[in-house]
Design a protein around this motif. Structure first.
Motif, PDB file in Angstrom:
ATOM      1  N   GLU A   1      17.842  33.947   6.894  1.00  0.00           N
ATOM      2  CA  GLU A   1      18.312  35.022   6.003  1.00  0.00           C
ATOM      3  C   GLU A   1      17.325  35.130   4.853  1.00  0.00           C
ATOM      4  N   ASP A   2      16.756  36.334   4.656  1.00  0.00           N
ATOM      5  CA  ASP A   2      15.710  36.477   3.648  1.00  0.00           C
ATOM      6  C   ASP A   2      16.243  36.551   2.217  1.00  0.00           C
ATOM      7  N   GLU A   3      17.511  36.915   2.037  1.00  0.00           N
ATOM      8  CA  GLU A   3      18.073  37.028   0.694  1.00  0.00           C
ATOM      9  C   GLU A   3      18.681  35.690   0.276  1.00  0.00           C
ATOM     10  N   ALA A   4      18.155  35.127  -0.818  1.00  0.00           N
ATOM     11  CA  ALA A   4      18.577  33.792  -1.256  1.00  0.00           C
ATOM     12  C   ALA A   4      20.084  33.684  -1.517  1.00  0.00           C
ATOM     13  N   PRO A   5      20.710  34.646  -2.209  1.00  0.00           N
ATOM     14  CA  PRO A   5      22.161  34.516  -2.450  1.00  0.00           C
ATOM     15  C   PRO A   5      22.973  34.468  -1.155  1.00  0.00           C
ATOM     16  N   GLN A   6      22.619  35.308  -0.185  1.00  0.00           N
ATOM     17  CA  GLN A   6      23.326  35.311   1.099  1.00  0.00           C
ATOM     18  C   GLN A   6      23.047  34.019   1.869  1.00  0.00           C
ATOM     19  N   ARG A   7      21.813  33.552   1.784  1.00  0.00           N
ATOM     20  CA  ARG A   7      21.433  32.322   2.481  1.00  0.00           C
ATOM     21  C   ARG A   7      22.236  31.139   1.933  1.00  0.00           C
ATOM     22  N   ASP A   8      22.318  31.065   0.590  1.00  0.00           N
ATOM     23  CA  ASP A   8      23.066  29.983  -0.048  1.00  0.00           C
ATOM     24  C   ASP A   8      24.558  30.083   0.267  1.00  0.00           C
ATOM     25  N   PHE A   9      25.065  31.317   0.302  1.00  0.00           N
ATOM     26  CA  PHE A   9      26.487  31.524   0.577  1.00  0.00           C
ATOM     27  C   PHE A   9      26.843  31.067   1.997  1.00  0.00           C
ATOM     28  N   LEU A  10      26.016  31.434   2.964  1.00  0.00           N
ATOM     29  CA  LEU A  10      26.254  31.006   4.344  1.00  0.00           C
ATOM     30  C   LEU A  10      26.185  29.487   4.475  1.00  0.00           C
ATOM     31  N   GLN A  11      25.208  28.896   3.798  1.00  0.00           N
ATOM     32  CA  GLN A  11      25.068  27.443   3.854  1.00  0.00           C
ATOM     33  C   GLN A  11      26.292  26.758   3.244  1.00  0.00           C
ATOM     34  N   GLU A  12      26.806  27.315   2.152  1.00  0.00           N
ATOM     35  CA  GLU A  12      27.994  26.754   1.504  1.00  0.00           C
ATOM     36  C   GLU A  12      29.213  26.822   2.433  1.00  0.00           C
ATOM     37  N   LEU A  13      29.365  27.957   3.118  1.00  0.00           N
ATOM     38  CA  LEU A  13      30.488  28.107   4.047  1.00  0.00           C
ATOM     39  C   LEU A  13      30.387  27.111   5.197  1.00  0.00           C
ATOM     40  N   ILE A  14      29.187  26.948   5.722  1.00  0.00           N
ATOM     41  CA  ILE A  14      28.979  26.014   6.829  1.00  0.00           C
ATOM     42  C   ILE A  14      29.283  24.586   6.391  1.00  0.00           C
ATOM     43  N   SER A  15      28.828  24.229   5.202  1.00  0.00           N
ATOM     44  CA  SER A  15      29.025  22.872   4.704  1.00  0.00           C
ATOM     45  C   SER A  15      30.497  22.531   4.506  1.00  0.00           C
ATOM     46  N   SER A  16      31.310  23.558   4.243  1.00  0.00           N
ATOM     47  CA  SER A  16      32.724  23.314   3.965  1.00  0.00           C
ATOM     48  C   SER A  16      33.611  23.401   5.213  1.00  0.00           C
ATOM     49  N   ASN A  17      33.019  23.727   6.369  1.00  0.00           N
ATOM     50  CA  ASN A  17      33.801  23.841   7.595  1.00  0.00           C
ATOM     51  C   ASN A  17      34.237  22.461   8.085  1.00  0.00           C
ATOM     52  N   GLN A  18      35.537  22.251   8.221  1.00  0.00           N
ATOM     53  CA  GLN A  18      36.072  20.950   8.591  1.00  0.00           C
ATOM     54  C   GLN A  18      35.713  20.556  10.024  1.00  0.00           C
ATOM     55  N   ASN A  19      35.653  21.518  10.928  1.00  0.00           N
ATOM     56  CA  ASN A  19      35.341  21.198  12.318  1.00  0.00           C
ATOM     57  C   ASN A  19      33.938  20.626  12.470  1.00  0.00           C
ATOM     58  N   ILE A  20      33.002  21.088  11.644  1.00  0.00           N
ATOM     59  CA  ILE A  20      31.642  20.557  11.690  1.00  0.00           C
ATOM     60  C   ILE A  20      31.644  19.085  11.302  1.00  0.00           C
ATOM     61  N   GLN A  21      32.409  18.774  10.272  1.00  0.00           N
ATOM     62  CA  GLN A  21      32.458  17.404   9.776  1.00  0.00           C
ATOM     63  C   GLN A  21      33.102  16.449  10.771  1.00  0.00           C
ATOM     64  N   ASN A  22      33.901  16.987  11.682  1.00  0.00           N
ATOM     65  CA  ASN A  22      34.613  16.150  12.642  1.00  0.00           C
ATOM     66  C   ASN A  22      34.066  16.266  14.058  1.00  0.00           C
ATOM     67  N   SER A  23      32.847  16.773  14.204  1.00  0.00           N
ATOM     68  CA  SER A  23      32.287  16.955  15.546  1.00  0.00           C
ATOM     69  C   SER A  23      30.832  16.517  15.566  1.00  0.00           C
ATOM     70  N   ASN A  24      30.255  16.544  16.759  1.00  0.00           N
ATOM     71  CA  ASN A  24      28.858  16.152  16.934  1.00  0.00           C
ATOM     72  C   ASN A  24      27.947  17.335  16.592  1.00  0.00           C
ATOM     73  N   THR A  25      28.051  17.761  15.315  1.00  0.00           N
ATOM     74  CA  THR A  25      27.364  18.960  14.844  1.00  0.00           C
ATOM     75  C   THR A  25      26.613  18.645  13.559  1.00  0.00           C
ATOM     76  N   SER A  26      25.417  19.221  13.424  1.00  0.00           N
ATOM     77  CA  SER A  26      24.598  18.952  12.246  1.00  0.00           C
ATOM     78  C   SER A  26      23.981  20.240  11.713  1.00  0.00           C
ATOM     79  N   PHE A  27      24.040  20.416  10.389  1.00  0.00           N
ATOM     80  CA  PHE A  27      23.351  21.554   9.776  1.00  0.00           C
ATOM     81  C   PHE A  27      21.902  21.156   9.536  1.00  0.00           C
ATOM     82  N   VAL A  28      20.962  21.882  10.149  1.00  0.00           N
ATOM     83  CA  VAL A  28      19.544  21.534  10.050  1.00  0.00           C
ATOM     84  C   VAL A  28      18.894  22.170   8.842  1.00  0.00           C
ATOM     85  N   GLY A  29      19.098  23.488   8.654  1.00  0.00           N
ATOM     86  CA  GLY A  29      18.465  24.119   7.507  1.00  0.00           C
ATOM     87  C   GLY A  29      18.631  25.621   7.469  1.00  0.00           C
ATOM     88  N   ALA A  30      18.324  26.198   6.296  1.00  0.00           N
ATOM     89  CA  ALA A  30      18.369  27.646   6.077  1.00  0.00           C
ATOM     90  C   ALA A  30      16.951  28.112   5.770  1.00  0.00           C
TER      91      ALA A  30
END
Length: 251
Positions: free
Chosen positions: A8-37
């Motif tokens: 995502e080229d727009e920093a505010p949208q990029r940060d917002f998406l990353q924040e949403l992903i980081s707060s997703n409970q299913n990610i924290q409880n599964s074999n899933t990893s956030f690599v980068g934006a």
């Protein structure tokens, strides 16, 4: 591992998406990893080219990236690099979504930019769907129940339990794979393919492989085999006794 990426080229949208992903409970409880934006397609592509892994990716891609490559072109590249990957299109231009069919991206879902509450809802739904489908792929792989076919630049991963039979096509070096709900025509060779399939598959002639689980009847006198969908095939006389023994063994 299911790896998550954002482009995502727009920093505010990029940060917002990353924040949403980081707060997703299913990610924290599964074999899933956030690599980068990433801001540009080139940055994401460079990373993917350096990675030496069979991990599957979940990609959140903006369409308009203010780059020589737009989100559709990036998705096309990703589809070749990671054919099992899950692609989510993020955009304000909902009228452009039909282009996903033209580019043959096969997206997992869409996120329409706007209300933060609605975007969070859409993103979480995509993550949940990706984690669920990833789990299915892993289980199938563990049980040796997936096989890859390719046609041009497109790869197909098919559950072997759904394959009824495979035959030669009239097109050289192309086969026809008949599943319970579809037909695909990838490149392949019958005699080589049967070596890669599970033990419930058998080559009954030069042209045909059948799934023993779908056999309805064997006409020994006329050397014919009938599947549950009533498709009928000739059986090589050399293969008939072997076929009958295989059927008896399964009972």
């Amino acid at each position: 591992m299911l790896n998550i990426y954002i482009c995502e080229d727009e920093a505010p949208q990029r940060d917002f998406l990353q924040e949403l992903i980081s707060s997703n409970q299913n990610i924290q409880n599964s074999n899933t990893s956030f690599v980068g934006a990433y801001e540009s397609p080139a940055d994401l592509i460079n990373l993917l080219n350096k990675q030496q892994t069979n991990d599957i990716g979940l990609y959140f891609l903006d369409i308009d990236l203010n780059s020589e490559m737009d989100g559709f072109e990036l998705a096309t590249y990703i589809r070749k690099h990671d054919p099992r990957g899950f692609i989510v299109i993020v955009t304000t231009h909902s009228e452009m979504l039909p282009l996903t069919f033209e580019y043959m991206i096969e997206p997992l879902g869409y996120i329409i930019k706007g209300s933060s509450t609605e975007m969070e809802k859409q993103l979480n739904a995509c993550i949940d769907k990706a984690i669920y489908r990833y789990g299915i792929l892993i289980e199938l792989a563990k049980n040796n129940k997936t096989i890859k076919f390719n046609r041009g630049t497109k790869n197909y991963y098919i559950n072997t339990d759904t394959i009824q039979h495979i035959t030669c096509s009239h097109i050289p070096h192309v086969i026809e794979v008949f599943t319970v709900d579809s037909i695909i025509q990838p490149r392949g060779n019958i005699s080589e393919l049967v070596k890669l399939l599970p033990s419930n598959f058998m080559q009954i002639s030069r042209e045909t492989i059948v799934n023993l689980n779908f056999i309805k009847e064997v006409d020994k006198e006329n050397h014919k085999l009938i599947l549950q969908n009533n498709a009928t095939f000739n059986i090589s006389w050399r293969k008939q006794n072997e076929l009958i023994k295989a059927i008896e063994k399964k009972k």
